[in-house]
Design a protein around this motif. Sequence first.
Motif, PDB file in Angstrom:
ATOM      1  N   GLU A 181      47.961  54.587  32.373  1.00  0.00           N
ATOM      2  CA  GLU A 181      46.660  55.250  32.425  1.00  0.00           C
ATOM      3  C   GLU A 181      45.640  54.415  33.200  1.00  0.00           C
ATOM      4  OE1 GLU A 181      45.688  58.257  31.549  1.00  0.00           O
ATOM      5  OE2 GLU A 181      47.649  58.800  30.749  1.00  0.00           O
ATOM      6  N   GLN A 182      45.665  53.110  32.975  1.00  0.00           N
ATOM      7  CA  GLN A 182      44.735  52.230  33.675  1.00  0.00           C
ATOM      8  C   GLN A 182      45.071  52.188  35.175  1.00  0.00           C
ATOM      9  OE1 GLN A 182      44.755  48.224  32.249  1.00  0.00           O
ATOM     10  NE2 GLN A 182      42.884  47.682  33.335  1.00  0.00           N
ATOM     11  N   LEU A 183      46.355  52.183  35.507  1.00  0.00           N
ATOM     12  CA  LEU A 183      46.748  52.197  36.916  1.00  0.00           C
ATOM     13  C   LEU A 183      46.329  53.496  37.595  1.00  0.00           C
ATOM     14  CD1 LEU A 183      50.308  50.627  36.662  1.00  0.00           C
ATOM     15  CD2 LEU A 183      48.245  49.556  37.549  1.00  0.00           C
ATOM     16  N   LEU A 184      46.463  54.607  36.878  1.00  0.00           N
ATOM     17  CA  LEU A 184      46.045  55.888  37.440  1.00  0.00           C
ATOM     18  C   LEU A 184      44.536  55.926  37.653  1.00  0.00           C
ATOM     19  CD1 LEU A 184      47.243  58.581  38.345  1.00  0.00           C
ATOM     20  CD2 LEU A 184      46.796  59.455  36.059  1.00  0.00           C
ATOM     21  N   GLN A 185      43.775  55.301  36.775  1.00  0.00           N
ATOM     22  CA  GLN A 185      42.324  55.237  36.955  1.00  0.00           C
ATOM     23  C   GLN A 185      41.965  54.375  38.172  1.00  0.00           C
ATOM     24  OE1 GLN A 185      40.113  57.141  35.432  1.00  0.00           O
ATOM     25  NE2 GLN A 185      41.835  58.039  34.328  1.00  0.00           N
ATOM     26  N   CYS A 186      42.749  53.333  38.433  1.00  0.00           N
ATOM     27  CA  CYS A 186      42.520  52.518  39.633  1.00  0.00           C
ATOM     28  C   CYS A 186      42.796  53.323  40.895  1.00  0.00           C
ATOM     29  CB  CYS A 186      43.402  51.269  39.603  1.00  0.00           C
ATOM     30  SG  CYS A 186      42.918  50.066  38.367  1.00  0.00           S
ATOM     31  N   VAL A 187      43.845  54.153  40.861  1.00  0.00           N
ATOM     32  CA  VAL A 187      44.144  55.015  41.996  1.00  0.00           C
ATOM     33  C   VAL A 187      43.027  56.037  42.170  1.00  0.00           C
ATOM     34  CG1 VAL A 187      45.741  56.777  42.852  1.00  0.00           C
ATOM     35  CG2 VAL A 187      46.630  54.682  41.847  1.00  0.00           C
ATOM     36  N   LEU A 188      42.540  56.577  41.059  1.00  0.00           N
ATOM     37  CA  LEU A 188      41.452  57.556  41.099  1.00  0.00           C
ATOM     38  C   LEU A 188      40.197  56.965  41.739  1.00  0.00           C
ATOM     39  CD1 LEU A 188      40.177  60.268  40.292  1.00  0.00           C
ATOM     40  CD2 LEU A 188      39.665  59.259  38.073  1.00  0.00           C
ATOM     41  N   ALA A 189      39.944  55.691  41.512  1.00  0.00           N
ATOM     42  CA  ALA A 189      38.773  55.044  42.111  1.00  0.00           C
ATOM     43  C   ALA A 189      38.870  55.020  43.638  1.00  0.00           C
ATOM     44  CB  ALA A 189      38.635  53.621  41.577  1.00  0.00           C
ATOM     45  N   HIS A 190      40.093  55.045  44.170  1.00  0.00           N
ATOM     46  CA  HIS A 190      40.266  55.012  45.618  1.00  0.00           C
ATOM     47  C   HIS A 190      40.347  56.401  46.234  1.00  0.00           C
ATOM     48  CE1 HIS A 190      40.715  50.698  46.056  1.00  0.00           C
ATOM     49  NE2 HIS A 190      41.466  50.705  44.974  1.00  0.00           N
ATOM     50  N   ILE A 191      41.013  57.343  45.563  1.00  0.00           N
ATOM     51  CA  ILE A 191      41.230  58.645  46.186  1.00  0.00           C
ATOM     52  C   ILE A 191      40.234  59.704  45.730  1.00  0.00           C
ATOM     53  CG2 ILE A 191      43.672  58.194  46.560  1.00  0.00           C
ATOM     54  CD1 ILE A 191      44.283  60.014  44.187  1.00  0.00           C
ATOM     55  N   HIS A 192      39.535  59.477  44.635  1.00  0.00           N
ATOM     56  CA  HIS A 192      38.501  60.386  44.114  1.00  0.00           C
ATOM     57  C   HIS A 192      39.021  61.785  43.820  1.00  0.00           C
ATOM     58  CE1 HIS A 192      35.690  57.241  45.076  1.00  0.00           C
ATOM     59  NE2 HIS A 192      36.111  57.244  46.327  1.00  0.00           N
ATOM     60  N   TYR A 193      40.286  61.894  43.478  1.00  0.00           N
ATOM     61  CA  TYR A 193      40.864  63.190  43.113  1.00  0.00           C
ATOM     62  C   TYR A 193      41.987  62.957  42.124  1.00  0.00           C
ATOM     63  CZ  TYR A 193      43.862  67.273  43.236  1.00  0.00           C
ATOM     64  OH  TYR A 193      44.625  68.328  42.874  1.00  0.00           O
ATOM     65  N   ILE A 194      41.975  63.736  41.061  1.00  0.00           N
ATOM     66  CA  ILE A 194      43.076  63.700  40.109  1.00  0.00           C
ATOM     67  C   ILE A 194      43.174  65.082  39.459  1.00  0.00           C
ATOM     68  CG2 ILE A 194      41.656  62.810  38.225  1.00  0.00           C
ATOM     69  CD1 ILE A 194      44.095  61.219  37.297  1.00  0.00           C
ATOM     70  N   PRO A 195      44.355  65.685  39.479  1.00  0.00           N
ATOM     71  CA  PRO A 195      44.498  66.985  38.811  1.00  0.00           C
ATOM     72  C   PRO A 195      44.271  66.852  37.307  1.00  0.00           C
ATOM     73  CG  PRO A 195      46.328  66.594  40.309  1.00  0.00           C
ATOM     74  CD  PRO A 195      45.551  65.317  40.226  1.00  0.00           C
ATOM     75  N   ALA A 249      49.943  60.003  32.397  1.00  0.00           N
ATOM     76  CA  ALA A 249      50.296  59.081  33.473  1.00  0.00           C
ATOM     77  C   ALA A 249      51.655  58.433  33.255  1.00  0.00           C
ATOM     78  CB  ALA A 249      49.230  57.999  33.616  1.00  0.00           C
ATOM     79  N   HIS A 250      52.144  58.421  32.032  1.00  0.00           N
ATOM     80  CA  HIS A 250      53.418  57.780  31.726  1.00  0.00           C
ATOM     81  C   HIS A 250      54.611  58.685  31.995  1.00  0.00           C
ATOM     82  CE1 HIS A 250      52.248  60.098  28.191  1.00  0.00           C
ATOM     83  NE2 HIS A 250      53.535  60.160  27.882  1.00  0.00           N
ATOM     84  N   LYS A 251      54.392  59.936  32.325  1.00  0.00           N
ATOM     85  CA  LYS A 251      55.484  60.891  32.502  1.00  0.00           C
ATOM     86  C   LYS A 251      56.011  60.868  33.933  1.00  0.00           C
ATOM     87  CE  LYS A 251      54.286  64.007  28.831  1.00  0.00           C
ATOM     88  NZ  LYS A 251      54.097  65.399  28.433  1.00  0.00           N
ATOM     89  N   SER A 252      57.288  61.179  34.052  1.00  0.00           N
ATOM     90  CA  SER A 252      57.918  61.172  35.374  1.00  0.00           C
ATOM     91  C   SER A 252      57.426  62.325  36.242  1.00  0.00           C
ATOM     92  CB  SER A 252      59.433  61.215  35.239  1.00  0.00           C
ATOM     93  OG  SER A 252      59.836  62.394  34.571  1.00  0.00           O
ATOM     94  N   GLU A 253      56.966  63.428  35.634  1.00  0.00           N
ATOM     95  CA  GLU A 253      56.434  64.545  36.417  1.00  0.00           C
ATOM     96  C   GLU A 253      55.185  64.106  37.183  1.00  0.00           C
ATOM     97  OE1 GLU A 253      56.978  64.956  33.027  1.00  0.00           O
ATOM     98  OE2 GLU A 253      58.866  66.064  33.158  1.00  0.00           O
ATOM     99  N   THR A 254      54.346  63.310  36.530  1.00  0.00           N
ATOM    100  CA  THR A 254      53.144  62.803  37.186  1.00  0.00           C
ATOM    101  C   THR A 254      53.528  61.881  38.341  1.00  0.00           C
ATOM    102  OG1 THR A 254      51.993  62.912  35.074  1.00  0.00           O
ATOM    103  CG2 THR A 254      50.965  61.610  36.806  1.00  0.00           C
ATOM    104  N   ARG A 255      54.530  61.047  38.113  1.00  0.00           N
ATOM    105  CA  ARG A 255      54.997  60.152  39.171  1.00  0.00           C
ATOM    106  C   ARG A 255      55.545  60.945  40.350  1.00  0.00           C
ATOM    107  NH1 ARG A 255      60.355  57.230  38.207  1.00  0.00           N
ATOM    108  NH2 ARG A 255      60.923  59.387  38.508  1.00  0.00           N
TER     109      ARG A 255
END
Length: 164
Positions: free
Chosen positions: A68-82, A89-95
């Motif tokens: 979840e924390q890693l996904l928030q770091c990615v969100l800070a760069h791309i400014h988009y998250i479904p 964030a821990h699920k393989s579908e999200t990956r």
Amino acid sequence: FTSPLLTIIAKNMAFFSGSILAVLILLTVYDEDVLTVQHILTAITILGILVTVARSFIPDEHMVWCPEQLLQCVLAHIHYIPDHWQGHAHKSETRDEMAQLFQYKAVFILEELLSPIITPFILIFSLRHKSLEIVDFFRNFSVEVVGVGDICSFAQMDRSESTR
């Protein structure tokens, strides 16, 4: 996401190639004439590359995994998250969905290198029977713009012209 099977294979690969590399380096330090043997320098180089690549697949054992924390770091760069990624964030579908949006550089480079080889086969075998439709599309939807030349009518963003 790390694969336990890939980690085990990488550890074994690093161990075996590293042990052979260590023996060859020790023999070289003991007697530098070992380097004059055919392809020993090549073997040392390849084994060193194998060890380096294998170690890159081995995760740090003391790293705390917090997707979840890693996904928030990615969100800070791309400014988009479904919305359906929140809390998953821990699920393989999200990956897998993330991998579709942002592919690995190695995959990108491989696709770029293989595309000049594969593209002619796609054009010959897959698109040959649609060639008349493609030519008709260009004939029907091309307009001439002064100063620019021939362009697709959809590029003008004129709904009345492009919806004919």
